[in-house]
Scaffold this motif. Structure first.
Motif, PDB file in Angstrom:
ATOM      1  N   ALA A 135      62.813  23.780  78.942  1.00 10.91           N
ATOM      2  CA  ALA A 135      64.277  23.227  78.971  1.00 10.91           C
ATOM      3  C   ALA A 135      64.205  21.734  79.757  1.00 10.91           C
ATOM      4  CB  ALA A 135      65.324  24.087  79.341  1.00 10.91           C
ATOM      5  N   HIS A 168      66.118  14.065  75.925  1.00 17.28           N
ATOM      6  CA  HIS A 168      67.384  13.886  75.406  1.00 17.28           C
ATOM      7  C   HIS A 168      68.184  12.613  76.078  1.00 17.28           C
ATOM      8  CE1 HIS A 168      71.357  14.599  73.500  1.00 17.28           C
ATOM      9  NE2 HIS A 168      71.979  14.621  74.691  1.00 17.28           N
ATOM     10  N   ILE A 169      68.181  12.713  77.446  1.00 16.65           N
ATOM     11  CA  ILE A 169      68.937  11.661  78.262  1.00 16.65           C
ATOM     12  C   ILE A 169      68.233  10.258  78.221  1.00 16.65           C
ATOM     13  CG2 ILE A 169      69.148  10.843  80.789  1.00 16.65           C
ATOM     14  CD1 ILE A 169      70.912  13.256  79.884  1.00 16.65           C
ATOM     15  N   TYR A 224      65.635  18.182  78.169  1.00  9.54           N
ATOM     16  CA  TYR A 224      66.686  17.554  78.622  1.00  9.54           C
ATOM     17  C   TYR A 224      66.382  16.232  78.927  1.00  9.54           C
ATOM     18  CZ  TYR A 224      70.641  16.694  81.728  1.00  9.54           C
ATOM     19  OH  TYR A 224      71.653  16.028  82.463  1.00  9.54           O
ATOM     20  N   ARG A 225      65.490  15.904  79.599  1.00 10.22           N
ATOM     21  CA  ARG A 225      64.969  14.628  80.116  1.00 10.22           C
ATOM     22  C   ARG A 225      64.904  13.626  78.717  1.00 10.22           C
ATOM     23  NH1 ARG A 225      60.948  15.837  85.274  1.00 10.22           N
ATOM     24  NH2 ARG A 225      62.735  16.507  86.913  1.00 10.22           N
TER      25      ARG A 225
END
Length: 148
Positions: free
Chosen positions: A27, A34-35, A31-32
């Motif tokens: 995850a 996506h950011i 997440y990184r």
């Protein structure tokens, strides 16, 4: 009368921690990623807004961007700083650069500095910050500008 106490066993606790660690391993990088993609999209959108401003501005005026258009995102902490580059033989009259703020979350991004010129050409310069470097490969530029 006997008291019955219930609690987690050590085995149950270890299994729960193993599941949580496995989820975190997958995850956090997602997440990184996506950011970072969201920051790149903000930079590209800011370049288009700035290009619209430059196109509509008086051609005799000095080409500087007003506050708000000189950064991406427009509000909050700046991740990219925008500036207008002078005309040269290939850029059609101007180019706008979005350089990652150093230090910042995108300062070591592989896409480096985004450049949009008056002809509509989209390029990236230098991997790893605002300092420069060479051009980024064409297939990487497509990914940086979210054209896939």
């Amino acid at each position: 009368m006997t008291r019955r106490t219930t609690a987690f066993t050590l085995l149950e606790l270890v299994i729960a921690l193993a599941i949580a660690a496995t989820l975190a391993v997958f995850a956090i990088p997602a997440y990184r990623s996506h950011i970072a993609r969201a920051h790149r999209i903000d930079a590209a959108a800011a370049l288009y807004r700035a290009a619209q401003f430059v196109e509509s501005a008086n051609p005799d005026a000095q080409r500087t961007l007003p506050p708000g258009l000189d950064r991406a995102p427009e509000s909050g902490t700046a991740v990219y700083r925008l500036s207008v580059l002078p005309a040269d033989a290939t850029n059609g009259g101007y180019a706008i650069r979005a350089a990652p703020v150093d230090p910042g979350p995108m300062s070591d991004d592989a896409c480096g500095t985004f450049v949009l010129d008056a002809t509509g050409a989209r390029t990236n310069r230098g991997a790893g910050g605002a300092g420069g470097g060479g051009e980024v490969a064409a297939d990487a530029v497509d990914e940086c500008w979210n054209r896939r």
